[in-house]
Structure formats: C-alpha cells, structure tokens
Enzyme design. Structure first.
Site, PDB file in Angstrom:
ATOM      1  N   LYS A   1       0.291  -0.921  -0.002  1.00 54.62           N
ATOM      2  CA  LYS A   1       0.246   0.101   0.244  1.00 54.62           C
ATOM      3  C   LYS A   1       0.826   1.124  -0.296  1.00 54.62           C
ATOM      4  CE  LYS A   1      -4.458  -2.202   2.152  1.00 54.62           C
ATOM      5  NZ  LYS A   1      -5.031  -1.690   3.403  1.00 54.62           N
TER       6      LYS A   1
ATOM      7  N   HIS B   1      -4.532 -11.985  -1.018  1.00 55.95           N
ATOM      8  CA  HIS B   1      -5.704 -11.952  -1.743  1.00 55.95           C
ATOM      9  C   HIS B   1      -6.373 -12.801  -2.953  1.00 55.95           C
ATOM     10  CE1 HIS B   1      -6.863  -7.751   0.992  1.00 55.95           C
ATOM     11  NE2 HIS B   1      -5.398  -7.431   0.463  1.00 55.95           N
TER      12      HIS B   1
END
Length: 343
Positions: free
Chosen positions: A212, A262
């Site tokens: 991120k 994910h």
C-alpha cells in the site's frame, strides 16, 4: 601407587596373589568375603578388584555388580575355580575385564592385572574426552542459538519498521497488520502448524499490506466511496509488496504469502486469480484473518461492521472463497472466546 583389592575366602590364595602384586609395585588390600570388601570399598579408592565367585555369604558376581554400579572407575577381574562358560559370559556382561580359572600361573595374574588397568585408564580418558566434547557441543549450540535469536530479533525489528511506514501513511489502518498477524498466529497454532511455519506467517502478517506504500495516501484515507479506478490501484498492493520483498532472503516464503493473501480458493481473488491448490496454506490463513479484522474495524469509507458480520461473511463463503478448515478454526476461536482482538 596402584591400589588393588583382593577378595577370596581362601587365605593362601589371597596372600599369594597379594605378595606377587606387591613385589611388582602394587598396593594390596585383602578381604575374606564380599562383606569385608564392601567396607574397604566404602572407605578407600581402588583401581582394581581381583575377586573370587564362590564365597560364604554374598557371591563375587553380586559384589562386582555393586562395585560397577557404585564405583564405575574401579576395574574388576574374576579369579575362580568355577570353569563354566555361562557364568564367565555373565561376568563379562556385567563389566568384568577378565575371567581367570584356578589354578593359575602368577604371570597370568600379572598380565591380566596390567591389561585391566590399561583398559580402565583408556575408558576413563574416553569418558573425560566425551564429557569435554559434549560440553563443547553444548556451549557451541548455546552460542549458535543466541546468534540465531539475535538475528531473528533483528529481522523482526526490521520488519516492524517496514510495517510502520505503511501505518504512518494510512492512520486508519494503524494496528491492522499487527491484529491480522495475531489472528493468523492463533489460527495456525490451532491448526497444528509447526512453530517455524507460525513464525513465518506472523512476519508475513505484520507486513502483508506493505504494497500500500505504492497507493496514493489520499485514496487510502478517502472518507467517501472509492471509484473503480481507485479500487484498481488498491488491488495492486499485493503485487507491489511482492516486488519489494522478493529480493530479500527470508527462511520462509514471506513474499509469496504477501502476494497471495487476497487470492480466493474459487479463483475470484487478485492479483492472479489463482485457485485452491495454487494458494499457500499460510496465504489462506492470512486471507481469512485479513477479512475478519478489516470487517470488524472502522474504515474511512465506512463504520465497523462488527465481529458478528465478519464471522458471518467467512461462514457463508466457507469452501467457496475461504478454506473450510481455516474458517472452522477461526469461528471456533471467536465463539469459544479463545481469541479476541486487542483494542
């Protein structure tokens, strides 16, 4: 001076043996039976026992068993009129160095005595060497363990520092990685993963959102609904995290776990859309822990959905999006109050 204990109920035999040994430089003590011999053994130190078998009271074999157990550095030789191979074999089995049949030649006694004493000294030296070697190995092992511990602590500190860079940019998810790592640890331990696997999973959990750092901070902290383009940028973070970590040498597949956290077992996840058999177990665990923590926590674009909704999500999609065993263990941890997120 070498001390020898001669045990024989025949006075002439023990006197003759004692005299011959003393002429050759040995210090001799004579005992008429096992009881006397025990008293001498308890008071003095002897390098060698020359012992008869058949004596009044306790037998010579029983005396030797006692001597071997209590005084392991005292050698033993049997002098006996019993010419029985079974008894001789038993004597050698319990630790006797030689078995001499009466009547014997004095040179035979001298040779056997010298041989037994040499063997005794070799065994003592070998025990001392083995003890020294064992001590050295223990010391080196402790040094190695301490070094590994220091390296592990340094590695964890480095990873924590890396994780902090993400949280500084995204204050709303501060603590998210640590809480996810804690839940992933608990799931992995309950599933019976090895300590080494748990350690690797924990470190992967602490930095699973490292990617991120490549997402603009205004998107991460945006209070309203994010656009499809913005979500597309957020979805790049597993790939970015993998690219940062893949060149680092870890004893665990941390980069790959971060890359896959994910992914979903039906192939609907991202970034690669891989399915069940291609996803690491650690990544499956991390994925479930990530979903539960994210739903249970406040985000800039929504309020906390609560732990009940988070558990309902993984329960409804058990075996579809999320690994069934991982889901079952996670549900058990919360429903039996084995685990809860720290504030």
């Amino acid at each position: 001076m070498t001390n020898v204990l001669i045990v024989d109920d025949e006075f002439n035999v023990r006197s003759m043996v004692s005299e011959m040994l003393e002429i050759n430089g040995y210090e001799c003590t004579m005992a008429a039976n096992a009881s006397e011999a025990r008293e001498f053994l308890n008071k003095n130190s002897y390098e060698l026992i020359l012992c008869d078998i058949n004596m009044p009271g306790e037998s010579g074999l029983d005396l030797i068993r006692y001597s071997v157990a209590q005084y392991p550095e005292t050698a033993a030789v049997i002098l006996s009129g019993v010419d029985d191979p079974i008894i001789a074999e038993e004597a050698l089995r319990i630790g006797v160095y030689d078995y001499i049949i009466k009547p014997f030649e004095m040179n035979e006694i001298l040779i056997s005595t010298a041989s037994a004493l040499r063997r005794r000294q070799l065994e003592i030296d070998n025990r001392a060497y083995s003890g020294s070697l064992e001590k050295m190995v223990k010391e080196r092992t402790i040094e190695l363990q301490n070094t590994v511990k220091k390296l592990r602590n340094a590695l964890e500190s480095s990873i924590s520092a890396i994780a902090l860079t993400v949280e500084i940019r995204d204050s709303y998810t501060a603590g998210h990685q640590q809480r996810v790592a804690a839940l992933a640890d608990a799931i992995a331990k309950e599933m019976g993963l090895s300590e080494d696997q748990v350690d690797g999973l924990h470190l992967a959990g602490v930095i699973h959102d490292l990617g991120k750092i490549g997402v603009p901070a205004e998107i991460l902290s945006k209070p309203g609904r994010i656009s499809e383009i913005e979500f597309g940028l957020i979805k790049t973070h597993p790939q970015v995290g993998f690219n940062i970590l893949k060149g680092m040498e870890f004893p665990w597949p941390i980069a790959k776990i971060v890359f896959q956290h994910h992914e979903r077992i039906n192939g609907s996840g991202y970034p690669l859309g891989i399915s069940n058999g291609e996803i690491l177990l650690e990544a499956k665990i991390l994925g479930v822990a990530d979903v539960v923590e994210a739903m249970a926590s406040h985000r800039p674009y929504r309020a906390s959905l609560g732990i009940d909704n988070a558990l309902e999500e993984i329960s409804n999609n058990r075996g579809v999006l999320y690994d069934s065993e991982v889901v079952d263990v996670c549900l058990k941890l919360f429903r039996k109050n084995i685990f809860r997120f720290e504030e």
